[in-house]
Design a protein around this motif. Structure first.
Motif, mmCIF file in Angstrom:
data_model
loop_
_atom_site.group_PDB
_atom_site.id
_atom_site.type_symbol
_atom_site.label_atom_id
_atom_site.label_comp_id
_atom_site.label_asym_id
_atom_site.label_seq_id
_atom_site.Cartn_x
_atom_site.Cartn_y
_atom_site.Cartn_z
ATOM 1 N N LEU A 195 0.828 -1.203 0.000
ATOM 2 C CA LEU A 195 0.000 0.000 0.000
ATOM 3 C C LEU A 195 0.862 1.252 0.000
ATOM 4 C CD1 LEU A 195 -2.708 1.479 0.187
ATOM 5 C CD2 LEU A 195 -2.605 1.196 2.674
ATOM 6 N N ALA A 196 1.892 1.276 0.838
ATOM 7 C CA ALA A 196 2.765 2.451 0.911
ATOM 8 C C ALA A 196 3.402 2.736 -0.446
ATOM 9 C CB ALA A 196 3.844 2.236 1.973
ATOM 10 N N ALA A 197 3.873 1.683 -1.129
ATOM 11 C CA ALA A 197 4.494 1.866 -2.438
ATOM 12 C C ALA A 197 3.461 2.342 -3.452
ATOM 13 C CB ALA A 197 5.139 0.563 -2.907
ATOM 14 N N GLY A 198 2.254 1.772 -3.399
ATOM 15 C CA GLY A 198 1.208 2.199 -4.315
ATOM 16 C C GLY A 198 0.838 3.656 -4.118
ATOM 17 N N LEU A 199 0.756 4.096 -2.870
ATOM 18 C CA LEU A 199 0.454 5.499 -2.576
ATOM 19 C C LEU A 199 1.591 6.403 -3.049
ATOM 20 C CD1 LEU A 199 -0.995 5.081 1.035
ATOM 21 C CD2 LEU A 199 -2.288 5.608 -1.043
ATOM 22 N N ALA A 200 2.825 5.935 -2.887
ATOM 23 C CA ALA A 200 3.975 6.728 -3.332
ATOM 24 C C ALA A 200 3.925 6.960 -4.838
ATOM 25 C CB ALA A 200 5.272 6.014 -2.953
#
Length: 327
Positions: A195-200
């Protein structure tokens, strides 16, 4: 339900062989109608107006349905007939099970024997087969790949897959369309970092702060050191079962490192306080792993300012345990 396009799962990667924002946008179109738009709620913390993105209210109780729907929608007909295998303590399990049921795909989920009962029940109710393993003595990845090889099935990882990452990133596109001010900082719970990578990728102008339980903060340490390091073998158990990832992937680490993401850790007491706050102040049932980002905000671990979004990522907590925590 929206029409789902079936295609090969090949993904043309961008710079440094990492997924791109354009692929997040494509995923958003692909899963339109397969996920619900979750609320973005205003919240005042420590004198600051911030925003709470409530992915705990997604179908299945977490953001995981986004990545699972995107990955399974890309399976070809032969792959759909053979089925999928996933490994998860619960939220990814339910996301894959829901997506598989909707698309008529057989699903087997490898789950730890100590997985929370509501997550096991939710996965089983969607028609998935469950294979249990011992979290301490057995390797869930090896078990999953052995099952997949035996059945000719496709393994669907919870974060180490570009299609999963860009699918999770659709939450970022959504919050951009909802937020009435520029999004400057996103505080997000982190297990494997999908999720963090997708948001980034989805919100390139925002600072990304990942939050992990103390002892399980391998993404934080990896970002600080500049290379991937595992969770120590003697890490103490955490109530944040959804965040107990022993090693992050080069994909998620690569995206977050390229974006200059930073990380903080929270204590078990911080997490309990966040679960209680979510219930008493917001009327939200939030599981420990889903409350980590809120815990960091409440505990002052991250500076709050205008344009800060706090991700609440999961709400699948045993009712009796939740009642005891919030009493």
């Amino acid at each position: 339900m929206a029409h789902v396009r079936t295609a090969s799962a090949k993904l043309l990667m961008g710079k440094d062989n990492l997924p791109t924002r354009e692929q997040v946008v494509e995923a958003g179109e692909r899963i339109r109608g397969l996920v619900v738009e979750t609320p973005l709620r205003p919240l005042r913390l420590g004198g600051h107006a911030v925003w709470l993105k409530c992915e705990s209210l997604q179908t299945g109780g977490s953001f995981k349905l986004r990545g699972a729907s995107n990955r399974l929608a890309l399976l070809n007909e032969a792959e759909r007939r053979a089925g999928v295998v996933a490994f998860s303590s619960g939220n990814h399990a339910q996301g894959v099970a829901i997506a598989a049921r909707r698309l008529g795909i057989p699903a087997t989920i490898v789950m730890p024997a100590d997985a929370p009962a509501p997550k096991v029940a939710g996965t089983r109710e969607q028609g998935a087969d469950i294979v249990f393993y011992d979290r301490v003595s057995e390797d869930r990845v090896a078990i999953s790949h052995a099952l997949a090889a035996e059945r000719g099935a496709v393994v669907v990882p919870s974060f180490d897959d570009p299609h999963i990452i860009v699918g999770q990133g659709t939450a970022g596109l959504e919050l951009l369309s909802q937020c009435p001010e520029p999004v400057r900082r996103i505080i997000v719970c982190c297990g494997g970092g999908g999720l963090a990578a997708g948001l980034a990728l989805a919100v390139p102008e925002a600072e990304i702060v990942v939050v992990e339980p103390e002892g399980w903060d391998d993404m934080r340490r990896s970002l600080e050191l500049g290379h991937i390091v595992p969770v120590p073998a003697d890490a103490r158990p955490t109530a944040c079962d959804a965040l107990q990832t022993p090693l992050v992937s080069p994909l998620t680490f690569g995206v977050l490192q390229a974006r200059g993401a930073t990380g903080v850790s929270v204590s078990e007491d911080d997490v309990r306080a966040a679960v209680r706050f979510a219930w008493h102040e917001l009327g939200l049932v939030v599981e420990p792993g889903g409350a980590a980002a809120l815990a960091a905000a409440l505990a002052g671990k991250v500076t709050l300012e205008a344009g800060t979004v706090v991700m609440v990522t999961g709400g699948n907590m045993d009712p009796a345990t939740h009642a005891a925590w919030v009493a």
